[in-house]
Design a protein around this motif. Structure first.
Motif, PDB file in Angstrom:
ATOM      1  N   ASP A  73       0.823  -1.156  -0.012  1.00  0.00           N
ATOM      2  CA  ASP A  73       0.145   0.124  -0.030  1.00  0.00           C
ATOM      3  C   ASP A  73       0.797   1.294   0.105  1.00  0.00           C
ATOM      4  O   ASP A  73       1.142   1.620   1.092  1.00  0.00           O
ATOM      5  N   ALA A  74       1.170   1.614  -1.300  1.00  0.00           N
ATOM      6  CA  ALA A  74       2.146   2.874  -1.337  1.00  0.00           C
ATOM      7  C   ALA A  74       1.370   4.034  -1.963  1.00  0.00           C
ATOM      8  O   ALA A  74       0.698   4.024  -2.879  1.00  0.00           O
ATOM      9  N   ALA A  75       2.134   5.160  -1.663  1.00  0.00           N
ATOM     10  CA  ALA A  75       1.581   6.354  -2.487  1.00  0.00           C
ATOM     11  C   ALA A  75       2.775   7.369  -2.518  1.00  0.00           C
ATOM     12  O   ALA A  75       3.741   7.089  -1.669  1.00  0.00           O
ATOM     13  N   ALA A  76       2.468   8.375  -3.459  1.00  0.00           N
ATOM     14  CA  ALA A  76       3.739   9.368  -3.363  1.00  0.00           C
ATOM     15  C   ALA A  76       2.959  10.802  -3.061  1.00  0.00           C
ATOM     16  O   ALA A  76       2.090  11.225  -3.232  1.00  0.00           O
ATOM     17  N   VAL A  77       4.001  11.885  -2.437  1.00  0.00           N
ATOM     18  CA  VAL A  77       3.629  12.886  -2.361  1.00  0.00           C
ATOM     19  C   VAL A  77       4.481  13.911  -3.400  1.00  0.00           C
ATOM     20  O   VAL A  77       5.774  13.791  -2.652  1.00  0.00           O
ATOM     21  N   LEU A  78       4.225  14.740  -4.181  1.00  0.00           N
ATOM     22  CA  LEU A  78       4.847  15.419  -4.988  1.00  0.00           C
ATOM     23  C   LEU A  78       4.552  16.940  -4.815  1.00  0.00           C
ATOM     24  O   LEU A  78       3.765  17.353  -4.332  1.00  0.00           O
ATOM     25  N   ARG A  79       5.874  17.622  -5.288  1.00  0.00           N
ATOM     26  CA  ARG A  79       5.555  19.078  -5.399  1.00  0.00           C
ATOM     27  C   ARG A  79       4.820  19.498  -6.643  1.00  0.00           C
ATOM     28  O   ARG A  79       4.917  18.716  -7.718  1.00  0.00           O
ATOM     29  N   GLN A  80       4.579  20.594  -6.646  1.00  0.00           N
ATOM     30  CA  GLN A  80       3.810  21.249  -7.912  1.00  0.00           C
ATOM     31  C   GLN A  80       4.973  22.143  -8.524  1.00  0.00           C
ATOM     32  O   GLN A  80       5.512  22.984  -7.643  1.00  0.00           O
ATOM     33  N   PRO A  81       5.562  21.862  -9.743  1.00  0.00           N
ATOM     34  CA  PRO A  81       6.552  22.768 -10.207  1.00  0.00           C
ATOM     35  C   PRO A  81       6.222  24.051 -10.526  1.00  0.00           C
ATOM     36  O   PRO A  81       5.081  24.458 -10.728  1.00  0.00           O
ATOM     37  N   SER A  82       7.272  25.104 -10.888  1.00  0.00           N
ATOM     38  CA  SER A  82       7.100  26.359 -11.470  1.00  0.00           C
ATOM     39  C   SER A  82       6.498  26.302 -12.655  1.00  0.00           C
ATOM     40  O   SER A  82       7.070  25.605 -13.863  1.00  0.00           O
ATOM     41  N   MET A  83       5.298  27.083 -12.975  1.00  0.00           N
ATOM     42  CA  MET A  83       4.816  27.091 -14.409  1.00  0.00           C
ATOM     43  C   MET A  83       5.929  27.947 -15.240  1.00  0.00           C
ATOM     44  O   MET A  83       6.034  27.685 -16.307  1.00  0.00           O
ATOM     45  N   GLY A  84       6.528  28.823 -14.529  1.00  0.00           N
ATOM     46  CA  GLY A  84       7.618  29.592 -15.239  1.00  0.00           C
ATOM     47  C   GLY A  84       8.823  28.760 -16.081  1.00  0.00           C
ATOM     48  O   GLY A  84       9.200  29.297 -16.992  1.00  0.00           O
ATOM     49  N   PRO A 240      -2.037   6.369  -5.990  1.00  0.00           N
ATOM     50  CA  PRO A 240      -2.696   7.342  -5.612  1.00  0.00           C
ATOM     51  C   PRO A 240      -1.539   8.397  -5.218  1.00  0.00           C
ATOM     52  O   PRO A 240      -0.273   8.085  -4.904  1.00  0.00           O
ATOM     53  N   ILE A 241      -1.650   9.796  -5.721  1.00  0.00           N
ATOM     54  CA  ILE A 241      -0.491  10.593  -5.697  1.00  0.00           C
ATOM     55  C   ILE A 241      -1.244  12.096  -4.833  1.00  0.00           C
ATOM     56  O   ILE A 241      -2.203  12.289  -5.487  1.00  0.00           O
ATOM     57  N   TYR A 242      -0.465  12.594  -3.964  1.00  0.00           N
ATOM     58  CA  TYR A 242      -0.917  13.555  -3.616  1.00  0.00           C
ATOM     59  C   TYR A 242       0.131  14.833  -3.939  1.00  0.00           C
ATOM     60  O   TYR A 242       1.177  14.714  -3.959  1.00  0.00           O
ATOM     61  N   VAL A 243      -0.326  15.953  -4.439  1.00  0.00           N
ATOM     62  CA  VAL A 243       0.379  17.103  -4.748  1.00  0.00           C
ATOM     63  C   VAL A 243       0.148  18.436  -3.936  1.00  0.00           C
ATOM     64  O   VAL A 243      -0.962  18.778  -3.736  1.00  0.00           O
ATOM     65  N   HIS A 244       1.307  18.804  -3.631  1.00  0.00           N
ATOM     66  CA  HIS A 244       1.223  19.990  -2.649  1.00  0.00           C
ATOM     67  C   HIS A 244       2.413  21.044  -2.413  1.00  0.00           C
ATOM     68  O   HIS A 244       3.471  20.173  -2.137  1.00  0.00           O
ATOM     69  N   CYS A 245       2.274  22.246  -2.891  1.00  0.00           N
ATOM     70  CA  CYS A 245       3.440  23.094  -2.651  1.00  0.00           C
ATOM     71  C   CYS A 245       4.530  22.852  -3.929  1.00  0.00           C
ATOM     72  O   CYS A 245       4.560  21.946  -4.355  1.00  0.00           O
ATOM     73  N   ALA A 266      -0.779   8.408   7.245  1.00  0.00           N
ATOM     74  CA  ALA A 266      -2.041   8.081   8.018  1.00  0.00           C
ATOM     75  C   ALA A 266      -2.839   7.256   7.242  1.00  0.00           C
ATOM     76  O   ALA A 266      -3.759   6.474   7.672  1.00  0.00           O
ATOM     77  N   GLU A 267      -2.753   7.283   5.734  1.00  0.00           N
ATOM     78  CA  GLU A 267      -3.459   6.468   4.954  1.00  0.00           C
ATOM     79  C   GLU A 267      -2.756   5.189   4.326  1.00  0.00           C
ATOM     80  O   GLU A 267      -3.368   4.381   3.863  1.00  0.00           O
ATOM     81  N   HIS A 268      -1.415   5.348   4.147  1.00  0.00           N
ATOM     82  CA  HIS A 268      -0.586   4.184   3.473  1.00  0.00           C
ATOM     83  C   HIS A 268       0.499   3.766   4.255  1.00  0.00           C
ATOM     84  O   HIS A 268       0.940   4.337   5.105  1.00  0.00           O
ATOM     85  N   ASP A 269       0.895   2.674   3.993  1.00  0.00           N
ATOM     86  CA  ASP A 269       1.974   1.941   4.647  1.00  0.00           C
ATOM     87  C   ASP A 269       3.344   2.386   4.189  1.00  0.00           C
ATOM     88  O   ASP A 269       4.271   2.660   4.964  1.00  0.00           O
ATOM     89  N   VAL A 270       3.575   3.018   2.879  1.00  0.00           N
ATOM     90  CA  VAL A 270       4.832   3.426   2.391  1.00  0.00           C
ATOM     91  C   VAL A 270       4.362   5.003   1.711  1.00  0.00           C
ATOM     92  O   VAL A 270       3.570   4.703   0.771  1.00  0.00           O
ATOM     93  N   VAL A 271       5.090   5.806   1.921  1.00  0.00           N
ATOM     94  CA  VAL A 271       5.134   7.188   1.283  1.00  0.00           C
ATOM     95  C   VAL A 271       6.144   7.641   0.680  1.00  0.00           C
ATOM     96  O   VAL A 271       7.403   8.009   1.476  1.00  0.00           O
ATOM     97  N   VAL A 272       6.181   7.572  -0.759  1.00  0.00           N
ATOM     98  CA  VAL A 272       7.518   7.942  -1.360  1.00  0.00           C
ATOM     99  C   VAL A 272       7.489   9.560  -1.419  1.00  0.00           C
ATOM    100  O   VAL A 272       6.368  10.165  -2.325  1.00  0.00           O
ATOM    101  N   VAL A 273       8.472  10.195  -1.344  1.00  0.00           N
ATOM    102  CA  VAL A 273       8.647  11.633  -1.392  1.00  0.00           C
ATOM    103  C   VAL A 273       9.824  11.844  -2.168  1.00  0.00           C
ATOM    104  O   VAL A 273      10.669  11.031  -2.050  1.00  0.00           O
ATOM    105  N   GLU A 274       9.944  12.979  -2.871  1.00  0.00           N
ATOM    106  CA  GLU A 274      11.015  13.347  -3.709  1.00  0.00           C
ATOM    107  C   GLU A 274      11.514  14.862  -3.120  1.00  0.00           C
ATOM    108  O   GLU A 274      10.884  15.723  -2.648  1.00  0.00           O
TER     109      GLU A 274
END
Length: 297
Positions: A73-84, A240-245, A266-274
């Motif tokens: 049960d894995a998910a990732a948390v990503l950043r939103q990139p600069s549109m510029g 599932p992927i969560y994106v914030h900041c 709190a929702e997944h067993d493994v959370v991959v972040v970059e």
């Protein structure tokens, strides 16, 4: 309906989650079932040339898909990139590549999850209050820059208020601004208010003046109402992927918001972040700043 679903609303083609409310609910109700996921950090030896990227996001997405294929049960948390940078085509976005991509990459790469624009508006409003404070004699100088996702380089150093006394100002990219870092590190709107109040707006007679001394902070937090909510999307394979900041790592934190990581754990067993940029920038800041703020060993 799960607890998380009750804090989730539709936001175009993605979903937005009231992470502050969800995390606070779990703290107030320790008897509720939750997971305590482990965080797995993806980094890279070098960012290559400054704006071209090296594939950390693609690796992150591929890793989450692979783990779920193996029953984790894995998910990732990503950043939103600069549109510029992304929209200009000078590097890949924050949505992976090939089969290791998000289902709606244009939403992530072009800033359509909304928080970039809201954070920019909030910081620019702070600068407007600082300009008004100069007119009212509360400030002599402004130390907080305006922000824009696609600024002209000529705006990096400008002067305003000709005729009333020249006031130096500057414009920076949204991911580098102080308010972006505040949203990344905060766990509640109250904490955001405290951090914004402590921001140095400028000086008066050589002494620092904080925004909390002359700004009604609810005006800023109201603008950030949707900006503090992580977006939920998925990979092409349904992970599932969560994106914030989206702070840069070479000049700021280079990590997604801590509340989005806490929510995912709190929702997944493994959370991959970059961690953005190279190991000597993003990963180092994750270990020295994010892990400590997060309360990790």
């Amino acid at each position: 309906m799960s607890i998380l679903d009750s804090y989730t609303t539709t936001f175009g083609l993605v979903k937005k989650i009231d992470a502050f409310g969800y995390v606070d609910y779990l703290k107030q109700h320790p008897e509720e079932p939750r997971k305590h996921g482990k965080v797995l950090l993806v980094t890279a030896d070098t960012p290559l040339k400054a704006s071209r990227g090296e594939g950390k996001t693609t690796t992150t997405i591929a890793l989450v898909d692979a783990l779920r294929e193996r029953g984790v049960d894995a998910a990732a948390v990503l950043r939103q990139p600069s549109m510029g940078i992304t929209a200009a085509g000078s590097k890949g976005g924050a949505s992976g590549g090939g089969k290791s991509s998000l289902s709606h990459p244009e939403l992530i790469d072009w800033g359509l999850c909304g928080e970039m624009a809201a954070i920019a508006c909030a910081q620019n409003l702070l600068v407007s209050f600082a300009e008004k404070a100069i007119d009212e004699g509360k400030l002599d100088t402004i130390l907080v820059p305006r922000v824009s996702e696609v600024p002209s380089r000529s705006l990096r150093s400008i002067a305003v208020d000709f005729g009333k006394g020249t006031v130096p100002e500057r414009v920076v990219l949204t991911p580098t601004c102080e308010l972006m870092q505040i949203v990344v590190l905060s766990r509640s709107m109250g904490e955001i208010s405290e951090r914004v109040a402590a921001m140095i707006a400028g000086t008066k007679d050589g002494k620092p003046v904080k925004f909390g001394e002359f700004v009604d902070l609810w005006r800023i937090t109201n603008i950030l109402a949707d900006a503090v909510k992580p977006a939920k999307t998925e990979t092409l394979n349904g992970s599932p992927i969560y994106v914030h900041c989206g702070p840069f790592a070479n000049v700021s934190l280079g990590i997604p918001s801590l509340v989005s990581v806490e929510m995912a754990c709190a929702e997944h067993d493994v959370v991959v972040v970059e961690a953005g940029y190279g190991t000597d920038a993003g990963a180092q800041k994750w270990l020295d700043i994010a892990a400590r703020e997060f309360g990790a060993q």
